[in-house]
Design a protein around this motif. Structure first.
Motif, PDB file in Angstrom:
ATOM      1  N   GLU A   1       4.296   7.551 -75.341  1.00 46.05           N
ATOM      2  CA  GLU A   1       3.639   8.691 -76.281  1.00 46.05           C
ATOM      3  C   GLU A   1       4.394   8.794 -77.521  1.00 46.05           C
ATOM      4  O   GLU A   1       4.071   9.566 -78.318  1.00 46.05           O
ATOM      5  N   HIS A   2       5.471   8.053 -77.633  1.00 42.21           N
ATOM      6  CA  HIS A   2       6.365   8.031 -78.772  1.00 42.21           C
ATOM      7  C   HIS A   2       6.642   6.671 -79.288  1.00 42.21           C
ATOM      8  O   HIS A   2       6.186   5.577 -78.791  1.00 42.21           O
ATOM      9  N   ASP A   3       7.083   6.806 -80.462  1.00 44.09           N
ATOM     10  CA  ASP A   3       7.374   5.362 -81.346  1.00 44.09           C
ATOM     11  C   ASP A   3       8.612   4.971 -80.854  1.00 44.09           C
ATOM     12  O   ASP A   3       8.763   3.500 -80.685  1.00 44.09           O
ATOM     13  N   VAL A   4       9.737   5.549 -80.601  1.00 43.30           N
ATOM     14  CA  VAL A   4      11.010   5.133 -80.220  1.00 43.30           C
ATOM     15  C   VAL A   4      11.700   6.283 -79.520  1.00 43.30           C
ATOM     16  O   VAL A   4      11.275   7.431 -79.720  1.00 43.30           O
ATOM     17  N   VAL A   5      12.092   5.846 -78.499  1.00 48.10           N
ATOM     18  CA  VAL A   5      13.044   6.773 -77.552  1.00 48.10           C
ATOM     19  C   VAL A   5      14.451   6.548 -77.841  1.00 48.10           C
ATOM     20  O   VAL A   5      15.015   5.378 -77.659  1.00 48.10           O
ATOM     21  N   ILE A   6      15.319   7.613 -78.109  1.00 48.70           N
ATOM     22  CA  ILE A   6      16.696   7.701 -78.089  1.00 48.70           C
ATOM     23  C   ILE A   6      17.199   8.415 -77.116  1.00 48.70           C
ATOM     24  O   ILE A   6      16.695   9.638 -76.917  1.00 48.70           O
ATOM     25  N   SER A   7      18.227   7.713 -76.431  1.00 43.34           N
ATOM     26  CA  SER A   7      18.427   8.630 -75.206  1.00 43.34           C
ATOM     27  C   SER A   7      19.888   8.413 -74.924  1.00 43.34           C
ATOM     28  O   SER A   7      20.555   7.293 -75.180  1.00 43.34           O
ATOM     29  N   THR A   8      20.786   9.374 -74.164  1.00 47.65           N
ATOM     30  CA  THR A   8      22.076   9.278 -73.725  1.00 47.65           C
ATOM     31  C   THR A   8      22.154   8.693 -72.266  1.00 47.65           C
ATOM     32  O   THR A   8      23.387   8.366 -71.850  1.00 47.65           O
ATOM     33  N   SER A   9      21.251   8.277 -71.726  1.00 47.79           N
ATOM     34  CA  SER A   9      20.785   7.853 -70.425  1.00 47.79           C
ATOM     35  C   SER A   9      20.451   6.095 -70.735  1.00 47.79           C
ATOM     36  O   SER A   9      19.416   6.016 -71.667  1.00 47.79           O
ATOM     37  N   THR A  10      20.392   5.331 -69.833  1.00 46.27           N
ATOM     38  CA  THR A  10      19.693   4.201 -69.871  1.00 46.27           C
ATOM     39  C   THR A  10      18.476   4.157 -68.713  1.00 46.27           C
ATOM     40  O   THR A  10      18.773   4.881 -67.834  1.00 46.27           O
ATOM     41  N   PHE A  11      17.561   3.561 -68.969  1.00 50.26           N
ATOM     42  CA  PHE A  11      16.429   3.596 -68.193  1.00 50.26           C
ATOM     43  C   PHE A  11      15.796   1.922 -67.868  1.00 50.26           C
ATOM     44  O   PHE A  11      15.901   1.138 -68.824  1.00 50.26           O
TER      45      PHE A  11
ATOM     46  N   LEU B   1      27.285  10.124 -76.355  1.00 50.56           N
ATOM     47  CA  LEU B   1      27.031  11.434 -76.751  1.00 50.56           C
ATOM     48  C   LEU B   1      27.494  11.501 -78.358  1.00 50.56           C
ATOM     49  O   LEU B   1      27.180  12.282 -78.883  1.00 50.56           O
ATOM     50  N   CYS B   2      28.516  11.007 -78.422  1.00 52.05           N
ATOM     51  CA  CYS B   2      29.024  10.862 -79.856  1.00 52.05           C
ATOM     52  C   CYS B   2      28.989   9.603 -80.468  1.00 52.05           C
ATOM     53  O   CYS B   2      29.955   8.730 -80.484  1.00 52.05           O
ATOM     54  N   PRO B   3      27.681   9.462 -81.171  1.00 48.41           N
ATOM     55  CA  PRO B   3      27.648   7.965 -81.829  1.00 48.41           C
ATOM     56  C   PRO B   3      28.417   7.635 -82.836  1.00 48.41           C
ATOM     57  O   PRO B   3      28.760   8.508 -83.716  1.00 48.41           O
TER      58      PRO B   3
ATOM     59  N   HIS C   1      28.350   2.981 -86.788  1.00 47.17           N
ATOM     60  CA  HIS C   1      27.665   1.696 -86.576  1.00 47.17           C
ATOM     61  C   HIS C   1      26.333   2.011 -85.884  1.00 47.17           C
ATOM     62  O   HIS C   1      25.267   1.599 -86.043  1.00 47.17           O
ATOM     63  N   SER C   2      26.348   3.014 -84.683  1.00 51.27           N
ATOM     64  CA  SER C   2      25.454   3.249 -83.799  1.00 51.27           C
ATOM     65  C   SER C   2      24.229   3.860 -84.602  1.00 51.27           C
ATOM     66  O   SER C   2      23.173   3.829 -84.633  1.00 51.27           O
ATOM     67  N   LEU C   3      24.998   4.832 -85.230  1.00 56.94           N
ATOM     68  CA  LEU C   3      23.915   5.676 -86.355  1.00 56.94           C
ATOM     69  C   LEU C   3      23.074   4.905 -87.378  1.00 56.94           C
ATOM     70  O   LEU C   3      21.735   4.973 -87.430  1.00 56.94           O
ATOM     71  N   ASN C   4      23.887   3.696 -87.768  1.00 56.16           N
ATOM     72  CA  ASN C   4      23.102   2.948 -88.834  1.00 56.16           C
ATOM     73  C   ASN C   4      22.039   2.035 -87.993  1.00 56.16           C
ATOM     74  O   ASN C   4      21.022   1.794 -88.510  1.00 56.16           O
ATOM     75  N   LYS C   5      22.190   1.711 -86.796  1.00 51.99           N
ATOM     76  CA  LYS C   5      21.423   0.995 -85.920  1.00 51.99           C
ATOM     77  C   LYS C   5      20.108   1.544 -85.595  1.00 51.99           C
ATOM     78  O   LYS C   5      19.063   1.162 -85.716  1.00 51.99           O
ATOM     79  N   ILE C   6      20.157   2.913 -85.270  1.00 50.80           N
ATOM     80  CA  ILE C   6      19.287   4.085 -85.117  1.00 50.80           C
ATOM     81  C   ILE C   6      18.228   4.010 -86.216  1.00 50.80           C
ATOM     82  O   ILE C   6      17.228   3.918 -86.239  1.00 50.80           O
TER      83      ILE C   6
END
Length: 72
Positions: free
Chosen positions: A21-31, A45-47, A50-55
């Motif tokens: 239902e969404h374009d992108v899922v950002i999660s603190t868990s893996t699925f 939990l505290c990106p 570098h992680s924020l830039n990738k997101i």
């Protein structure tokens, strides 16, 4: 638009149904969601910056793709 969903809000839906239902899922868990077409980004939990830039790049790419699809 940004939505926050937790497991208790799934209401008997599968992760696949919710994620698609969404374009992108950002999660603190893996699925493990086979056949899911939605990109899933797992972050700490505290990106880091570098992680924020990738997101941000993923969000920008998704937005560009959606804009191209809307034009067609």
């Amino acid at each position: 638009m940004i939505h926050q969903v937790n497991v208790t809000q799934l209401h008997n839906k599968s992760y696949l149904e919710v994620f698609e239902e969404h374009d992108v899922v950002i999660s603190t868990s893996t699925f493990n969601v086979p056949n899911c077409q939605t990109p899933i980004i797992a972050v700490e939990l505290c990106p880091s910056i570098h992680s924020l830039n990738k997101i941000q790049l993923m969000v920008d790419h998704t937005n560009e793709r959606n804009n191209l699809l809307a034009i067609q």
